[in-house]
Design an enzyme around this catalytic site. Structure first.
Site, PDB file in Angstrom:
ATOM      1  N   GLN A  10       0.959  -1.207  -0.039  1.00  0.00           N
ATOM      2  CA  GLN A  10      -0.078   0.072  -0.036  1.00  0.00           C
ATOM      3  C   GLN A  10       1.063   1.215   0.032  1.00  0.00           C
ATOM      4  OE1 GLN A  10      -3.134  -0.391   2.676  1.00  0.00           O
ATOM      5  NE2 GLN A  10      -3.717   1.729   2.672  1.00  0.00           N
ATOM      6  N   SER A  92       3.805  -6.272   2.956  1.00  0.00           N
ATOM      7  CA  SER A  92       2.447  -6.263   3.553  1.00  0.00           C
ATOM      8  C   SER A  92       1.440  -6.750   2.781  1.00  0.00           C
ATOM      9  CB  SER A  92       2.321  -4.522   3.850  1.00  0.00           C
ATOM     10  OG  SER A  92       1.335  -4.596   4.651  1.00  0.00           O
ATOM     11  N   LEU A  93       0.416  -5.821   2.129  1.00  0.00           N
ATOM     12  CA  LEU A  93      -0.466  -6.076   1.223  1.00  0.00           C
ATOM     13  C   LEU A  93       0.009  -7.178   0.354  1.00  0.00           C
ATOM     14  CD1 LEU A  93      -1.596  -5.234  -1.978  1.00  0.00           C
ATOM     15  CD2 LEU A  93      -3.161  -6.097  -0.342  1.00  0.00           C
ATOM     16  N   ARG A 117      -9.740  -7.465   3.873  1.00  0.00           N
ATOM     17  CA  ARG A 117      -8.671  -6.938   4.446  1.00  0.00           C
ATOM     18  C   ARG A 117      -8.629  -5.287   4.314  1.00  0.00           C
ATOM     19  NH1 ARG A 117      -3.116  -5.458   3.880  1.00  0.00           N
ATOM     20  NH2 ARG A 117      -1.739  -6.231   5.438  1.00  0.00           N
ATOM     21  N   HIS A 197      -0.016  -1.843  10.890  1.00  0.00           N
ATOM     22  CA  HIS A 197       1.028  -2.966  11.768  1.00  0.00           C
ATOM     23  C   HIS A 197       1.218  -2.401  12.747  1.00  0.00           C
ATOM     24  CE1 HIS A 197       1.358  -5.107   7.808  1.00  0.00           C
ATOM     25  NE2 HIS A 197       1.704  -3.811   7.194  1.00  0.00           N
ATOM     26  N   GLN A 246       0.384 -10.643  10.549  1.00  0.00           N
ATOM     27  CA  GLN A 246       0.947  -9.680   9.824  1.00  0.00           C
ATOM     28  C   GLN A 246       0.167  -8.016  10.071  1.00  0.00           C
ATOM     29  OE1 GLN A 246      -0.283  -8.117   6.302  1.00  0.00           O
ATOM     30  NE2 GLN A 246       1.479  -9.179   4.922  1.00  0.00           N
TER      31      GLN A 246
END
Length: 309
Positions: A10, A92-93, A117, A197, A246
């Site tokens: 992202q 991440s994503l 998500r 996060h 995560q």
């Protein structure tokens, strides 16, 4: 030829992403149109036309990046049949995109997961007052100690000298104020919707865990490195747990890339807008080659380079 696939996270999104690929390659067109049909809404309209504020929304940019990364990969594989992916990772994503690329789940299953998500994380952002800050030019230990002192979390270990903290606005402001004394050269707040996060994403993690429990995960065809523990996932249950943890956990990108480097990997292909992952790799391993693909021009250049190897 062997290469590691890397997928953007992202923040990489930009208006217009994927439009020239759709116009130039039937493979990309089919995949992008499949995404609209699966979601029952015109994701492509937001990807191609924006406005930027709408594309930047977490619920839109996460599926947009997922679709874009996989469209780039689909065309690349078609144009360079000799390419052999040997591992995959995503920031991440991007870890979800990496799993789709490795066949852990179908394109549509992954897309629905990513959409949910994004929606859950957007809800968590709206319900909490959080933010993030980049810490440049300090050691990981110094940033970790500062974060603990300010009651915030370390969101990303991106590359040597680039770490991100995440948490309440008050806590992050305190960390920025204390950065110089902790030996960190630059501390600047990021333009984000919330504290990704970090513990402030707890509600999103709980909701995502419920969705993950419904997915039938296969074993990936190539090793997929998880952000949370910086290692290849080992079983269906392990995949489920790593994707869940995560959401609130740190993205250990440096450690993930270092493990691949230690195994002798030197060719990486970044799939997604911009060259963020290539830039990070430049600080992790100077000998590694990262080919970045985001549009028709960069794709054609990548094909020429790969065919010449």
């Amino acid at each position: 030829m062997n290469a590691v696939l890397l997928f953007s996270g992202q923040g990489a999104q930009k208006v217009g992403m994927g439009q020239d690929l759709l116009n130039a390659y039937p493979t990309a067109k089919a995949l992008i149109e499949q995404a609209d049909a699966a979601l029952g809404e015109p994701l492509t309209k937001v990807m191609f036309e924006g406005p930027n504020e709408e594309l930047t929304r977490t619920c839109n940019c996460q599926p947009a990046l997922y679709v874009h990364g996989l469209a780039c990969l689909a065309v690349l594989k078609e144009l360079v049949p000799a390419l052999t992916p040997v591992a995959a990772a995503g920031l991440s994503l991007g870890e979800f995109t990496a799993h789709a690329a490795a066949g852990t789940y179908t394109f549509e299953e992954g897309l629905r997961l990513v959409q949910k998500r994004g929606a859950f994380m957007e809800e968590a952002c709206n319900a909490t007052k959080g933010t993030m800050a980049a810490m440049i030019g300090g050691s990981d230990d110094a940033v970790t100690a500062l974060a603990a002192e300010c009651d915030v979390d370390v969101a990303n270990f991106n590359c040597p000298g680039q770490t991100v903290v995440s948490g309440t606005e008050e806590g992050v402001d305190k960390a920025i104020a204390g950065a110089k004394a902790a030996g960190i050269k630059i501390a600047k707040k990021l333009n984000v919707a919330g504290a990704y996060h970090s513990r402030l994403m707890r509600s999103a993690q709980i909701k995502l865990a419920e969705e993950l429990a419904l997915v039938n995960f296969g074993m990936p065809s190539i090793p997929v490195y998880c952000n949370y523990e910086a290692r290849p996932v080992e079983s269906s249950e392990d995949i489920r747990l790593m994707l869940e943890k995560q959401v609130c956990g740190s993205v250990r990108w440096t450690a993930s890339m270092q493990k691949l480097i230690d195994q002798g990997e030197r060719l990486f292909i970044e799939l997604g807008p911009g060259k963020t992952l290539a830039g990070m790799m430049g600080r992790i391993c100077k000998e590694a080659r990262v080919i970045s693909i985001e549009d028709v021009e960069s794709l054609q250049a990548a094909v020429e380079e790969l065919k010449g190897m």
